[in-house]
Design a protein around this motif. Structure first.
Motif, PDB file in Angstrom:
ATOM      1  N   UNK A  18       0.807  -1.206   0.000  1.00  0.00           N
ATOM      2  CA  UNK A  18       0.000   0.000   0.000  1.00  0.00           C
ATOM      3  C   UNK A  18       0.841   1.257   0.000  1.00  0.00           C
ATOM      4  N   UNK A  19       1.999   1.198  -0.632  1.00  0.00           N
ATOM      5  CA  UNK A  19       2.892   2.343  -0.715  1.00  0.00           C
ATOM      6  C   UNK A  19       3.902   2.447   0.413  1.00  0.00           C
ATOM      7  N   UNK A  20       3.722   1.682   1.518  1.00  0.00           N
ATOM      8  CA  UNK A  20       4.639   1.744   2.661  1.00  0.00           C
ATOM      9  C   UNK A  20       5.754   0.717   2.503  1.00  0.00           C
ATOM     10  N   UNK A  21       6.961   1.109   2.889  1.00  0.00           N
ATOM     11  CA  UNK A  21       8.109   0.205   2.830  1.00  0.00           C
ATOM     12  C   UNK A  21       7.905  -0.910   3.853  1.00  0.00           C
ATOM     13  N   UNK A  22       7.759  -2.146   3.378  1.00  0.00           N
ATOM     14  CA  UNK A  22       7.480  -3.275   4.258  1.00  0.00           C
ATOM     15  C   UNK A  22       8.566  -3.453   5.297  1.00  0.00           C
ATOM     16  N   UNK A  23       9.821  -3.276   4.912  1.00  0.00           N
ATOM     17  CA  UNK A  23      10.927  -3.540   5.825  1.00  0.00           C
ATOM     18  C   UNK A  23      11.135  -2.415   6.830  1.00  0.00           C
ATOM     19  N   UNK A  24      10.375  -1.325   6.694  1.00  0.00           N
ATOM     20  CA  UNK A  24      10.435  -0.251   7.681  1.00  0.00           C
ATOM     21  C   UNK A  24       9.361  -0.402   8.753  1.00  0.00           C
ATOM     22  N   UNK A  25       8.434  -1.351   8.579  1.00  0.00           N
ATOM     23  CA  UNK A  25       7.361  -1.544   9.550  1.00  0.00           C
ATOM     24  C   UNK A  25       7.864  -2.293  10.777  1.00  0.00           C
ATOM     25  N   UNK A  26       7.230  -2.042  11.924  1.00  0.00           N
ATOM     26  CA  UNK A  26       7.518  -2.820  13.121  1.00  0.00           C
ATOM     27  C   UNK A  26       7.090  -4.262  12.881  1.00  0.00           C
ATOM     28  N   UNK A  27       7.770  -5.238  13.497  1.00  0.00           N
ATOM     29  CA  UNK A  27       7.448  -6.647  13.237  1.00  0.00           C
ATOM     30  C   UNK A  27       5.979  -6.999  13.457  1.00  0.00           C
ATOM     31  N   UNK A  28       5.371  -6.506  14.535  1.00  0.00           N
ATOM     32  CA  UNK A  28       3.971  -6.831  14.803  1.00  0.00           C
ATOM     33  C   UNK A  28       3.062  -6.251  13.721  1.00  0.00           C
ATOM     34  N   UNK A  29       3.352  -5.027  13.306  1.00  0.00           N
ATOM     35  CA  UNK A  29       2.533  -4.409  12.261  1.00  0.00           C
ATOM     36  C   UNK A  29       2.694  -5.145  10.935  1.00  0.00           C
TER      37      UNK A  29
END
Length: 269
Positions: free
Chosen positions: A62-73
C-alpha cells in the motif's frame, strides 16, 4: 492491499540470486511466480515475508516500505506459508493454528473466545478441523500443509505469500486450497511449480529465469509454447479446459523427434 516490488535484488553468500525485479500484485488478486528450479522464486518471496532483506530496491505494501514496519505491524499485514517449515516441539494442531492470532494480541495476553472461534473456523475451511487435538509432528505432509494454511488465514493478513502451497497435497486438496485462498480475499503472491494449476488459478503470472523476469501477463498470454520450450525445456501444447475455458497444457520432451509418435527411436523394436 496492493503489493509492489520495485527493482528488488537479493544477494546470498556474496552471490546475487535475484536481479532488479519489478512486479505488482493488485489488491485481492492472485499473482503467480513460475520458473524452473533455482530460478529465484523462493528467494524473492522471502523478501516479501521479511525473512530476507533486499540488497537493493524495496518491497511496498500500500505504498509503505514493508521492511520499515515494526514486526507486529508487518505480521498483521503479511502472512506466509514458506516452502520449508520446522517444528521442534509437538504442539497440538489447535495450538499451531492459534499462533496465527499472536500479532493481534497484547504481549502477554492469552487467546480470547473470538480467537478460538476464528481458529476453529479456519481449520474447518482448510478441511482440517478433525485434526485439532492431534500433535502437529504426527501429521502427514499433506495434513501439515492444510494446518499451516489455516494458521496463515487466521492471521487475517492483507497479503498472503505462499511458496509451493500445494506441496504434499492430493489433487482434490490442491484445488480446494487454491480456491480457499482466493475466497479468503487477501492479495496472494504465490510460487507454483505446476503450470496448469498456475494457469487455472492465477490472474497474472511472472516467469522467472536465473533471477530475472522474462515474461509477465495473464496466463493465456504468457504460457506459450516458444517461451516454455526456452525456459522449461519442454514441448507444450495449450488446449482450453472444456468447462472453465482456462488454458491447459499438455507436455512432452523437446527431444522427441515426432510429437505424434508415442515411441522414441530407441524404444522401437
Amino acid at each position: 492491499m496492493d503489493i509492489d516490488l520495485d527493482r528488488v535484488s537479493v544477494d546470498l553468500a556474496g552471490t546475487r540470486l535475484v536481479h532488479d525485479i519489478t512486479l505488482s500484485a493488485a489488491a485481492g488478486r492472485v499473482v503467480g511466480l513460475v520458473g524452473p528450479n533455482g530460478s529465484g522464486k523462493s528467494t524473492l518471496l522471502r523478501c516479501v515475508y521479511r525473512a530476507l532483506r533486499p540488497a537493493a530496491g524495496a518491497v511496498r505494501l500500500g505504498g509503505a516500505d514493508l521492511h520499515a514496519l515494526a514486526p507486529r505491524e508487518a505480521a498483521r499485514r503479511v502472512a506466509a506459508l514458506p516452502q520449508e517449515h520446522s517444528a521442534e516441539f509437538d504442539f497440538t494442531v489447535a495450538e499451531v493454528v492459534g499462533m496465527g492470532r499472536l500479532p493481534h494480541r497484547g504481549a502477554f495476553a492469552g487467546p480470547t473466545a473470538g480467537d478460538e472461534e476464528r481458529c476453529a473456523a479456519a481449520l474447518r475451511r482448510a478441511g482440517a478441523d478433525h485434526l485439532a487435538g492431534r500433535g502437529f509432528l504426527s501429521l502427514s505432509g499433506g495434513e501439515k500443509q492444510r494446518v499451516l494454511i489455516a494458521r496463515a488465514l487466521v492471521q487475517e493478513p492483507r497479503v498472503l505469500v505462499l511458496d509451493e502451497p500445494t506441496n504434499h497435497l492430493d489433487i482434490a486438496h490442491q484445488l480446494e486450497v487454491l480456491a480457499l485462498v482466493r475466497e479468503a480475499g487477501p492479495t496472494v503472491l504465490t510460487a507454483l511449480h505446476d503450470l496448469n494449476l498456475a494457469a487455472g488459478h492465477c490472474d497474472l503470472l511472472y516467469v522467472i529465469e536465473a533471477g530475472r523476469i522474462v515474461a509477465s501477463g495473464p496466463p493465456v498470454e504468457v504460457l506459450q509454447p516458444d517461451l516454455l520450450a526456452e525456459v522449461f525445456g519442454v514441448r507444450a501444447t495449450p488446449v482450453r479446459h472444456p468447462l472453465t475455458g482456462a488454458v491447459h497444457l499438455l507436455f512432452d520432451r523437446l527431444d522427441r523427434l515426432d510429437p505424434l509418435d508415442p515411441l522414441d527411436p530407441l524404444d522401437r523394436p
